[in-house]
Design a protein around this motif. Structure first.
Motif, PDB file in Angstrom:
ATOM      1  N   GLY A  22      19.787 -16.299 -33.240  1.00  0.00           N
ATOM      2  CA  GLY A  22      20.680 -17.283 -33.809  1.00  0.00           C
ATOM      3  C   GLY A  22      20.717 -18.469 -33.776  1.00  0.00           C
ATOM      4  O   GLY A  22      21.564 -19.545 -34.019  1.00  0.00           O
ATOM      5  N   THR A  23      19.484 -19.105 -33.502  1.00  0.00           N
ATOM      6  CA  THR A  23      19.334 -20.399 -33.523  1.00  0.00           C
ATOM      7  C   THR A  23      18.741 -21.214 -34.639  1.00  0.00           C
ATOM      8  O   THR A  23      17.758 -20.304 -35.145  1.00  0.00           O
ATOM      9  CB  THR A  23      18.490 -20.804 -32.249  1.00  0.00           C
ATOM     10  OG1 THR A  23      17.206 -20.482 -32.346  1.00  0.00           O
ATOM     11  CG2 THR A  23      19.109 -20.275 -30.933  1.00  0.00           C
ATOM     12  N   ARG A  24      18.817 -22.315 -34.908  1.00  0.00           N
ATOM     13  CA  ARG A  24      18.253 -23.036 -35.767  1.00  0.00           C
ATOM     14  C   ARG A  24      16.549 -23.211 -35.767  1.00  0.00           C
ATOM     15  O   ARG A  24      15.887 -23.035 -36.578  1.00  0.00           O
ATOM     16  CB  ARG A  24      18.739 -24.718 -36.080  1.00  0.00           C
ATOM     17  CG  ARG A  24      18.055 -25.314 -37.018  1.00  0.00           C
ATOM     18  CD  ARG A  24      18.671 -26.872 -37.064  1.00  0.00           C
ATOM     19  NE  ARG A  24      19.930 -26.687 -37.787  1.00  0.00           N
ATOM     20  CZ  ARG A  24      19.947 -26.583 -39.361  1.00  0.00           C
ATOM     21  NH1 ARG A  24      18.906 -26.396 -39.878  1.00  0.00           N
ATOM     22  NH2 ARG A  24      21.240 -26.513 -39.600  1.00  0.00           N
ATOM     23  N   GLU A  25      16.206 -23.008 -34.567  1.00  0.00           N
ATOM     24  CA  GLU A  25      14.937 -23.344 -34.288  1.00  0.00           C
ATOM     25  C   GLU A  25      14.064 -22.250 -34.588  1.00  0.00           C
ATOM     26  O   GLU A  25      13.108 -21.879 -35.192  1.00  0.00           O
ATOM     27  CB  GLU A  25      14.772 -23.487 -32.756  1.00  0.00           C
ATOM     28  CG  GLU A  25      14.960 -24.989 -32.238  1.00  0.00           C
ATOM     29  CD  GLU A  25      16.390 -25.193 -32.065  1.00  0.00           C
ATOM     30  OE1 GLU A  25      17.149 -24.256 -31.868  1.00  0.00           O
ATOM     31  OE2 GLU A  25      16.869 -26.223 -32.164  1.00  0.00           O
ATOM     32  N   ALA A  26      15.035 -20.774 -34.539  1.00  0.00           N
ATOM     33  CA  ALA A  26      14.241 -19.304 -34.652  1.00  0.00           C
ATOM     34  C   ALA A  26      14.063 -19.365 -36.107  1.00  0.00           C
ATOM     35  O   ALA A  26      13.159 -18.716 -36.605  1.00  0.00           O
ATOM     36  CB  ALA A  26      15.153 -18.361 -34.171  1.00  0.00           C
ATOM     37  N   TYR A  27      15.062 -19.757 -36.823  1.00  0.00           N
ATOM     38  CA  TYR A  27      14.842 -19.575 -38.280  1.00  0.00           C
ATOM     39  C   TYR A  27      14.049 -20.399 -38.913  1.00  0.00           C
ATOM     40  O   TYR A  27      13.210 -19.976 -39.861  1.00  0.00           O
ATOM     41  CB  TYR A  27      16.393 -19.888 -39.142  1.00  0.00           C
ATOM     42  CG  TYR A  27      17.560 -18.931 -38.837  1.00  0.00           C
ATOM     43  CD1 TYR A  27      17.513 -17.740 -39.839  1.00  0.00           C
ATOM     44  CD2 TYR A  27      18.331 -18.827 -38.007  1.00  0.00           C
ATOM     45  CE1 TYR A  27      18.407 -16.811 -39.918  1.00  0.00           C
ATOM     46  CE2 TYR A  27      19.209 -17.942 -37.933  1.00  0.00           C
ATOM     47  CZ  TYR A  27      19.550 -16.663 -38.691  1.00  0.00           C
ATOM     48  OH  TYR A  27      20.370 -15.531 -38.955  1.00  0.00           O
ATOM     49  N   GLU A  28      13.831 -21.692 -38.347  1.00  0.00           N
ATOM     50  CA  GLU A  28      13.039 -22.669 -38.870  1.00  0.00           C
ATOM     51  C   GLU A  28      11.481 -22.165 -38.663  1.00  0.00           C
ATOM     52  O   GLU A  28      10.531 -22.211 -39.379  1.00  0.00           O
ATOM     53  CB  GLU A  28      13.160 -24.017 -38.268  1.00  0.00           C
ATOM     54  CG  GLU A  28      14.223 -24.776 -38.713  1.00  0.00           C
ATOM     55  CD  GLU A  28      14.654 -25.922 -38.066  1.00  0.00           C
ATOM     56  OE1 GLU A  28      14.139 -26.200 -36.992  1.00  0.00           O
ATOM     57  OE2 GLU A  28      15.471 -26.656 -38.623  1.00  0.00           O
TER      58      GLU A  28
END
Length: 53
Positions: A22-28
């Protein structure tokens, strides 16, 4: 001889991990790794909604 790996299942599993994290970094990171995959669009939508860790 082993059958070839199921690429779609691997990408889906990776995406499931991204959602769980659920982190921005993971999605990016997912989008960078799979920019043309249909799940990348879902990842972009999640980023646009915000509310990530």
């Amino acid at each position: 001889m082993l059958p070839p790996p199921d690429i779609e299942a691997a990408v889906q599993s990776e995406y499931n991990g991204v959602v769980k994290k659920g982190t921005r970094e993971a999605y990016e990171r997912f989008i960078r790794r799979h920019p043309d995959h249909p799940l990348a669009e879902k990842a972009r939508e999640a980023l646009a909604k915000g509310g990530l860790k």
